[in-house]
Design a protein around this motif. Structure first.
Motif, PDB file in Angstrom:
ATOM      1  N   GLU A  61      31.192   9.925  -5.099  1.00 29.03           N
ATOM      2  CA  GLU A  61      31.592  11.220  -4.557  1.00 29.03           C
ATOM      3  C   GLU A  61      31.839  12.193  -5.700  1.00 29.03           C
ATOM      4  O   GLU A  61      32.520  11.859  -6.674  1.00 29.03           O
ATOM      5  N   GLN A  62      31.270  13.374  -5.573  1.00 26.45           N
ATOM      6  CA  GLN A  62      31.543  14.470  -6.502  1.00 26.45           C
ATOM      7  C   GLN A  62      31.581  15.753  -5.693  1.00 26.45           C
ATOM      8  O   GLN A  62      30.876  15.880  -4.680  1.00 26.45           O
ATOM      9  N   ASP A  63      32.378  16.671  -6.144  1.00 27.23           N
ATOM     10  CA  ASP A  63      32.502  17.955  -5.448  1.00 27.23           C
ATOM     11  C   ASP A  63      32.862  17.763  -3.974  1.00 27.23           C
ATOM     12  O   ASP A  63      32.439  18.538  -3.123  1.00 27.23           O
ATOM     13  N   GLY A  64      33.598  16.690  -3.671  1.00 27.06           N
ATOM     14  CA  GLY A  64      34.076  16.440  -2.318  1.00 27.06           C
ATOM     15  C   GLY A  64      33.042  15.922  -1.350  1.00 27.06           C
ATOM     16  O   GLY A  64      33.280  15.923  -0.139  1.00 27.06           O
ATOM     17  N   ARG A  65      31.879  15.475  -1.860  1.00 27.86           N
ATOM     18  CA  ARG A  65      30.862  14.961  -0.940  1.00 27.86           C
ATOM     19  C   ARG A  65      30.120  13.783  -1.561  1.00 27.86           C
ATOM     20  O   ARG A  65      30.052  13.655  -2.785  1.00 27.86           O
TER      21      ARG A  65
END
Length: 187
Positions: A61-65
């Motif tokens: 997960e990165q940037d909330g996704r």
């Protein structure tokens, strides 16, 4: 961050799975159009007890996704995990002879699918997912981990070999050659 998948990841993960699986995704879902395949992948991801289930996935997960996914299970569970998909496909096509090729050996923890969103490619996410899979393999007491890679995907083959995976043999899936690569851990 790497975490266990949850059902609500289904939309993003379906796209990631399709990007990695291509024709195999079409075969697993019975879908004929892009949207039918994505709907089928979302369905199987949200259902427990099958190879593509959220239960068998780790998410980067990165940037909330979710931007990466790795699907893992032990090879001796392959037939059980494929059974609901096979039952569905047999009913869908009216063909009791449909089977899914066995990809995993019975003595290995198997990386069924690894996919990273193209916008995040080259940032170490695939390596981080593989590292986490190897840690999970050892934590569960398994001594061997394996993955299949399309023989034409030189980038993936290079990544796995760099991480210590050995090309044991070649198998054919959906008419294409795939390298079976494995890594053994000392006890």
């Amino acid at each position: 961050m790497i975490r266990n998948a949850v059902i609500t990841d289904q939309t993003e993960v379906a796209v990631l799975l399709y990007n990695a699986l291509h024709e195999i995704a079409e075969k697993l879902t019975g879908g004929n159009t892009h949207e039918e395949v994505l709907a089928g992948l979302r369905h199987w991801f949200s259902q427990p007890g099958n190879r593509l289930s959220y239960e068998n996935c780790l998410i980067a997960e990165q940037d909330g996704r979710p931007v990466g996914v790795i699907v893992l299970y032990h090879g001796n569970e392959a037939n059980r995990l494929d059974a609901p998909i096979v039952t569905y496909l047999r009913k869908l096509h009216g063909d009791a002879s449909i089977i899914l090729e066995k990809e995993a050996d019975d003595d290995e923890y198997y990386i069924d699918t690894l996919s990273v969103h193209p916008d995040y490619s080259g940032k170490g996410i695939g390596s981080a997912l593989i590292q986490k899979a190897e840690e999970q393999c050892q934590m569960l007491g398994y001594h061997k981990i394996a993955i299949l890679a399309d023989m034409s995907n030189t980038r993936a083959l290079s990544l796995y070999k760099h991480r210590g995976y050995i090309h044991d043999y070649t198998i054919t899936l959906v008419g294409e050659p795939f390298a079976h690569l494995s890594k053994t851990f000392m006890t």
